[in-house]
Design a protein around this motif. Sequence first.
Motif, mmCIF file in Angstrom:
data_model
loop_
_atom_site.group_PDB
_atom_site.id
_atom_site.type_symbol
_atom_site.label_atom_id
_atom_site.label_comp_id
_atom_site.label_asym_id
_atom_site.label_seq_id
_atom_site.Cartn_x
_atom_site.Cartn_y
_atom_site.Cartn_z
ATOM 1 N N ASP A 78 3.815 -2.345 -7.376
ATOM 2 C CA ASP A 78 4.281 -3.485 -6.803
ATOM 3 C C ASP A 78 4.416 -2.915 -5.084
ATOM 4 N N ILE A 79 4.470 -1.801 -4.749
ATOM 5 C CA ILE A 79 4.061 -1.530 -3.354
ATOM 6 C C ILE A 79 2.721 -1.787 -2.968
ATOM 7 N N THR A 80 1.644 -1.475 -3.608
ATOM 8 C CA THR A 80 0.434 -1.578 -3.342
ATOM 9 C C THR A 80 0.059 -3.089 -3.298
ATOM 10 N N GLY A 81 0.632 -3.861 -4.207
ATOM 11 C CA GLY A 81 0.582 -5.417 -4.008
ATOM 12 C C GLY A 81 1.162 -6.112 -2.870
ATOM 13 N N GLN A 82 2.263 -5.736 -2.554
ATOM 14 C CA GLN A 82 2.880 -6.106 -1.269
ATOM 15 C C GLN A 82 2.081 -5.532 0.012
ATOM 16 N N LEU A 83 1.446 -4.237 0.067
ATOM 17 C CA LEU A 83 0.851 -3.832 1.031
ATOM 18 C C LEU A 83 -0.465 -4.850 1.092
ATOM 19 N N LEU A 84 -0.986 -5.264 0.218
ATOM 20 C CA LEU A 84 -2.301 -6.002 0.116
ATOM 21 C C LEU A 84 -2.197 -7.324 0.703
ATOM 22 N N ASP A 85 -1.003 -7.956 0.236
ATOM 23 C CA ASP A 85 -0.523 -9.161 0.799
ATOM 24 C C ASP A 85 -0.227 -9.033 2.596
ATOM 25 N N THR A 86 0.228 -8.101 2.625
ATOM 26 C CA THR A 86 0.348 -7.825 4.157
ATOM 27 C C THR A 86 -0.691 -7.730 4.983
ATOM 28 N N ALA A 87 -1.681 -6.856 4.417
ATOM 29 C CA ALA A 87 -2.983 -6.483 4.819
ATOM 30 C C ALA A 87 -3.862 -7.769 4.909
ATOM 31 N N GLN A 88 -3.904 -8.778 3.842
ATOM 32 C CA GLN A 88 -4.616 -9.759 4.014
ATOM 33 C C GLN A 88 -3.969 -10.750 5.175
ATOM 34 N N ASN A 89 -2.862 -10.901 5.502
ATOM 35 C CA ASN A 89 -2.295 -11.707 6.714
ATOM 36 C C ASN A 89 -2.689 -11.156 7.759
ATOM 37 N N ILE A 90 -2.791 -9.756 7.864
ATOM 38 C CA ILE A 90 -3.269 -8.984 9.242
ATOM 39 C C ILE A 90 -4.768 -9.114 9.464
#
Length: 287
Positions: A22-34
């Motif tokens: 779950d954390i990895t998915g949220q971090l990937l979403d954040t990385a996509q926004n960045i």
Amino acid sequence: MATIPSLPGRDEVLRMARNTTDITGQLLDTAQNITRIAINTFDPRDGSGPEVLRVLRETTAELAEASASPQAQEAFYRIVDTLTRLGTTGAPLAVHPVSEPVRALLAALGDSLLPVLDAVEPAVEEFATALGELVEATSPLLPAAAGLAAGTLLALTPLIRAATGVLRDSTPELRRIADALTAALAPLMPLQVTLAERAAAAGAGAVRATLPPLADLTDAAAATAKAARPVLIAGEELFVSGLERLQPALMAAASHTGSVARAVAVRVSAAVSPAAEQGVVVAVSPA
């Protein structure tokens, strides 16, 4: 003697794995926004000074919003929580009494292996180069090998699944077997340690007694090999010359065998193909 700390259970490991996913998915979403923010910042279509300042202001605002969002804060918190749990689980192993001899063993291995690695480095490099050339030369066979490996894995998959099902259904029996083996082997361990110590002492004495004669034998063998070196070189030259003389005959025999195999294949194909045109006779004479 201190007891070895128990490892985390299966449910704990699964829960930690789900949390990490779950954390990895949220971090990937954040990385996509960045990433989207960075692309907008360095877009070549917006090259003027005011436009760059405006994009930088928007970037700063979006970065602040992304880092302050509940999702990002929750992701960071869960990462810290997971790392803390892992550190808490592994910390007893680091300070366990067993870790001290392990560190000493690793240090001794490192000190002993460094000269060996320095000595074998040229040979390893040469071997790696030759292996790379071999792989490059056999690259046409790699697709066939990959297909064979894939077929083998597909054939083994049902067997593995069946074995998994049997083992899963036989968990109580496996536990009984493990408990019985533990109960049977535990009383034997002190005796095995005593026998191992006696065997080590006897082996050390045998090695000490054997090394001087072995050194003399090695010196004699080295002197004999040095004296017989011309004979060995002459034998190698004779062997290589014989191979060079046999090479044309071997190539002719291989060519003849290939021609015969092709002729047999053509005749077999004509015999097992009734749909071929009637009246056509295929004859291939071996070369």
